[in-house]
Write an enzyme that holds these catalytic residues in place. Sequence first.
Site, PDB file in Angstrom:
ATOM      1  N   TYR A 128       0.843  -1.194   0.000  1.00  0.00           N
ATOM      2  CA  TYR A 128       0.000   0.000   0.000  1.00  0.00           C
ATOM      3  C   TYR A 128       0.885   1.253   0.000  1.00  0.00           C
ATOM      4  O   TYR A 128       0.817   2.094   0.887  1.00  0.00           O
ATOM      5  CB  TYR A 128      -0.910  -0.039   1.228  1.00  0.00           C
ATOM      6  CG  TYR A 128      -2.063   0.936   1.231  1.00  0.00           C
ATOM      7  CD1 TYR A 128      -2.550   1.489   0.059  1.00  0.00           C
ATOM      8  CD2 TYR A 128      -2.669   1.306   2.425  1.00  0.00           C
ATOM      9  CE1 TYR A 128      -3.612   2.378   0.072  1.00  0.00           C
ATOM     10  CE2 TYR A 128      -3.728   2.195   2.449  1.00  0.00           C
ATOM     11  CZ  TYR A 128      -4.184   2.729   1.276  1.00  0.00           C
ATOM     12  OH  TYR A 128      -5.245   3.627   1.306  1.00  0.00           O
ATOM     13  N   LEU A 164      14.805  -3.016  10.699  1.00  0.00           N
ATOM     14  CA  LEU A 164      13.576  -2.520  11.323  1.00  0.00           C
ATOM     15  C   LEU A 164      12.670  -1.948  10.241  1.00  0.00           C
ATOM     16  O   LEU A 164      13.105  -1.112   9.443  1.00  0.00           O
ATOM     17  CB  LEU A 164      13.913  -1.425  12.351  1.00  0.00           C
ATOM     18  CG  LEU A 164      12.743  -0.592  12.879  1.00  0.00           C
ATOM     19  CD1 LEU A 164      11.750  -1.465  13.672  1.00  0.00           C
ATOM     20  CD2 LEU A 164      13.248   0.564  13.752  1.00  0.00           C
ATOM     21  N   ASP A 165      11.419  -2.399  10.203  1.00  0.00           N
ATOM     22  CA  ASP A 165      10.443  -1.884   9.245  1.00  0.00           C
ATOM     23  C   ASP A 165       9.380  -1.106  10.023  1.00  0.00           C
ATOM     24  O   ASP A 165       8.535  -1.691  10.701  1.00  0.00           O
ATOM     25  CB  ASP A 165       9.814  -3.055   8.473  1.00  0.00           C
ATOM     26  CG  ASP A 165       8.842  -2.585   7.394  1.00  0.00           C
ATOM     27  OD1 ASP A 165       8.608  -1.361   7.280  1.00  0.00           O
ATOM     28  OD2 ASP A 165       8.312  -3.454   6.671  1.00  0.00           O
ATOM     29  N   TRP A 170       0.942  -4.746   5.697  1.00  0.00           N
ATOM     30  CA  TRP A 170       0.612  -6.163   5.683  1.00  0.00           C
ATOM     31  C   TRP A 170       1.860  -7.036   5.527  1.00  0.00           C
ATOM     32  O   TRP A 170       1.774  -8.197   5.183  1.00  0.00           O
ATOM     33  CB  TRP A 170      -0.408  -6.458   4.583  1.00  0.00           C
ATOM     34  CG  TRP A 170      -1.779  -5.919   4.930  1.00  0.00           C
ATOM     35  CD1 TRP A 170      -2.691  -6.485   5.784  1.00  0.00           C
ATOM     36  CD2 TRP A 170      -2.386  -4.709   4.452  1.00  0.00           C
ATOM     37  NE1 TRP A 170      -3.823  -5.693   5.853  1.00  0.00           N
ATOM     38  CE2 TRP A 170      -3.661  -4.604   5.058  1.00  0.00           C
ATOM     39  CE3 TRP A 170      -1.965  -3.691   3.581  1.00  0.00           C
ATOM     40  CZ2 TRP A 170      -4.529  -3.533   4.802  1.00  0.00           C
ATOM     41  CZ3 TRP A 170      -2.828  -2.627   3.329  1.00  0.00           C
ATOM     42  CH2 TRP A 170      -4.093  -2.555   3.944  1.00  0.00           C
ATOM     43  N   THR A 189       3.528  -1.903  13.437  1.00  0.00           N
ATOM     44  CA  THR A 189       2.371  -1.198  12.880  1.00  0.00           C
ATOM     45  C   THR A 189       1.442  -0.842  14.032  1.00  0.00           C
ATOM     46  O   THR A 189       1.566  -1.398  15.131  1.00  0.00           O
ATOM     47  CB  THR A 189       1.621  -2.068  11.856  1.00  0.00           C
ATOM     48  OG1 THR A 189       0.432  -1.376  11.426  1.00  0.00           O
ATOM     49  CG2 THR A 189       1.182  -3.396  12.464  1.00  0.00           C
ATOM     50  N   SER A 191      -1.898  -0.878  13.242  1.00  0.00           N
ATOM     51  CA  SER A 191      -3.167  -1.416  12.764  1.00  0.00           C
ATOM     52  C   SER A 191      -3.294  -2.888  13.147  1.00  0.00           C
ATOM     53  O   SER A 191      -2.494  -3.729  12.733  1.00  0.00           O
ATOM     54  CB  SER A 191      -3.260  -1.247  11.238  1.00  0.00           C
ATOM     55  OG  SER A 191      -4.254  -2.115  10.709  1.00  0.00           O
ATOM     56  N   CYS A 358      -5.826  11.324  -5.776  1.00  0.00           N
ATOM     57  CA  CYS A 358      -4.386  11.336  -5.487  1.00  0.00           C
ATOM     58  C   CYS A 358      -3.574  11.004  -6.738  1.00  0.00           C
ATOM     59  O   CYS A 358      -2.485  11.540  -6.927  1.00  0.00           O
ATOM     60  CB  CYS A 358      -4.061  10.387  -4.337  1.00  0.00           C
ATOM     61  SG  CYS A 358      -4.514  11.076  -2.731  1.00  0.00           S
TER      62      CYS A 358
END
Lengths: 394, 394
Positions: A128, A164-165, A170, A189, A191, A358
């Site tokens: 995303y 590290l992300d 997802w 995250t 979420s 966008c």
Amino acid sequence: MLAQLPPALQKLHLPLRLKLWDGNEFDLGTDPSVTIVVKDPSLVSDFSHPSLDLLGSAFVEGRLELEGSISEVMRVCDELTAALVDEDDNVVPVRTEHDKETDAKSISYHYDLSNAFYQLWLDKEMVYSCAYFKTGHETLEQAQQDKFDHLCRKLRLKPGEYLLDVGCGWGGLARFAAREYGVKVFGITLSREQLALARDRVKAEGLEDRVELQLLDYRDLPQDGRFDKIVSVGMFEHVGHANLELYAKCLFGAVKEGGLVMNHGITAKHTDGRPVGRGAGDFIDRYVFPNGELPHLSMITGFISEAGLEVVDVESLRLHYARTLDHWSMRLEEKLDVAAAMVPEQALRIFRLYLAGCAYAFSKGWINLHQILAVKPRPDGSHDLPWTRDDLYA
Amino acid sequence: MLAQLPPALQKLHLPLRLKLWDGNEFDLGTDPSVTIVVKDPSLVSDFSHPSLDLLGSAFVEGRLELEGSISEVMRVCDELTAALVDEDDNVVPVRTEHDKETDAKSISYHYDLSNAFYQLWLDKEMVYSCAYFKTGHETLEQAQQDKFDHLCRKLRLKPGEYLLDVGCGWGGLARFAAREYGVKVFGITLSREQLALARDRVKAEGLEDRVELQLLDYRDLPQDGRFDKIVSVGMFEHVGHANLELYAKCLFGAVKEGGLVMNHGITAKHTDGRPVGRGAGDFIDRYVFPNGELPHLSMITGFISEAGLEVVDVESLRLHYARTLDHWSMRLEEKLDVAAAMVPEQALRIFRLYLAGCAYAFSKGWINLHQILAVKPRPDGSHDLPWTRDDLYA
């Protein structure tokens, strides 16, 4: 009935049909490609000063309908507002305080909407963020894989390194880096929906020993320099101008000396972050990304530098994001019926406008996308980056 | 006599010998590699707080001598000041007004010194800016040619295009671009000495029909968008923070829609431009580049953006400039006798410290070098840049 249209509107020549609630129609030009169906009579007076926020909000609220291809709708609505609204109306918006609670809510509002809905129009890996089109003709799937690879190359990932992300979504990039580059990944995250599906996918691929994902705020990251590299994709847009300094310090504290930090995100056109696009930013703030704040490239590079990181490579991928969003928008438009069963009608209307809008905003240059690579130099000023960027393109 | 040394000095352990005017010697460690010969007794008290500016100025004024290789002198003097001077002493310097007259004087002070002197330690093309080392092992000559090529590639120069070279120096890049890329070049400088030699070289190469060089201030550039591309190398450092906005506007006005603008220059470590290096910047300002002001990357990209240019590619070449300056410094050190016959003794002392000192400053990260490529998008947001940077490395 036609006399009720504001005089300013009547002077325009656009491929636009206005269809009023009583059946009357008014064409602003020949061969209209777009029709705005005005269902609420009180909207007519607003049409003398129709910001994109006004039009978009009325669509979301069901006070008007938009007919025509969604990309053409964006184009014609932009021409309409451009003719009637002064761009200088835009002022720097009041920025909200960002704390862990409000940030968690803002993230949940957008990303916890429905995994199934996102799966409908994202690529299989559910990436995303802006893809990387090597020629412009790649499929979305290919371009997202190429983006992963481009990021991993820029980070000069080596087997065994600890990555590290920040804002792992997802988990597509985390799994790609672990699988293709042999690194160990810690992804975070805010979420819960993303985390659940991301963990399922890690497990399905048998990567549990190399990819650990957590529900964690960036402010709670360990500050012991344990990570060799950091990647943050589509994350700093949620941090807020007031907290970018802290955000940069958290990344600095998390990465080791000599390590690399990649920030990939959407940047504002203006240095003070004020939006362009005649109200488009207000719409995004209200309906799409509450409390999102786009920094200008100079702002994010400034905070990164002051934190002690050295900016070594910046690349704009603005037109790549326009292309990515075109893909997403077209995929969603092809599956509107299926999507309607997954999310509330209002959410679907929001996403239809947001994705097409966008795409348009990136193509026009109202917003940009920058990949910003920085290094944390050792105290003697040294680092391990190669002399040139040749290796990225070998 | 030794008891007169400040107590703070006596505690240090450095490979440094202090030799006093009366013959007394004091070693701060074993096997000293550097000797500071203090000729002026009044200096001793200053040694409790020896900024690099103090040491450098005393050397220029002949109040002390420095013995040892010049790069080792820099290293040891830095360790000396680091131990005794608080980095936080640095404050943002008061910035001077920049007008055409003061800028012309400042440029003349440095660049009109002596063409023969510059020829002594620059490469044959007299490229007085950061070279581009593809592996780190190239000769200076090769690395400067590769830098020219790197710039021309980034600018995507095509035969017949019209290139503006802002701050053209001795014309090396202008001739290279005309010869190798078939473009027409308009180059400007404020140095009469540079212009004279640059014109001679254009003539000698038979490029008069394609390379035009003028003594011109950037504020007097035509604002009719006549140039396809603009290159500015080592120039924005002289503009001044107060005028960077105007500078960016002048470049914007000079380039056509869809055109590219490359700014290659030295950037500050901090966003407000305050120097690091315990007084090194004061020395440079006083003796080397009067009225020079280094902007941070965020400052120059901010002004470029607000002028209407879009930043598409940034690359740091910090360690390339350290290497370049090492070459220059070593070449000068090998020819000190010849150099002494070309410039006043004080100028030679200044250049010896400045070249070795800047090599050190780049290696430590006190200053940086960024190549900043920007595009002037068309009103619809489009431009002709390729999707990727692959072509730069093909």
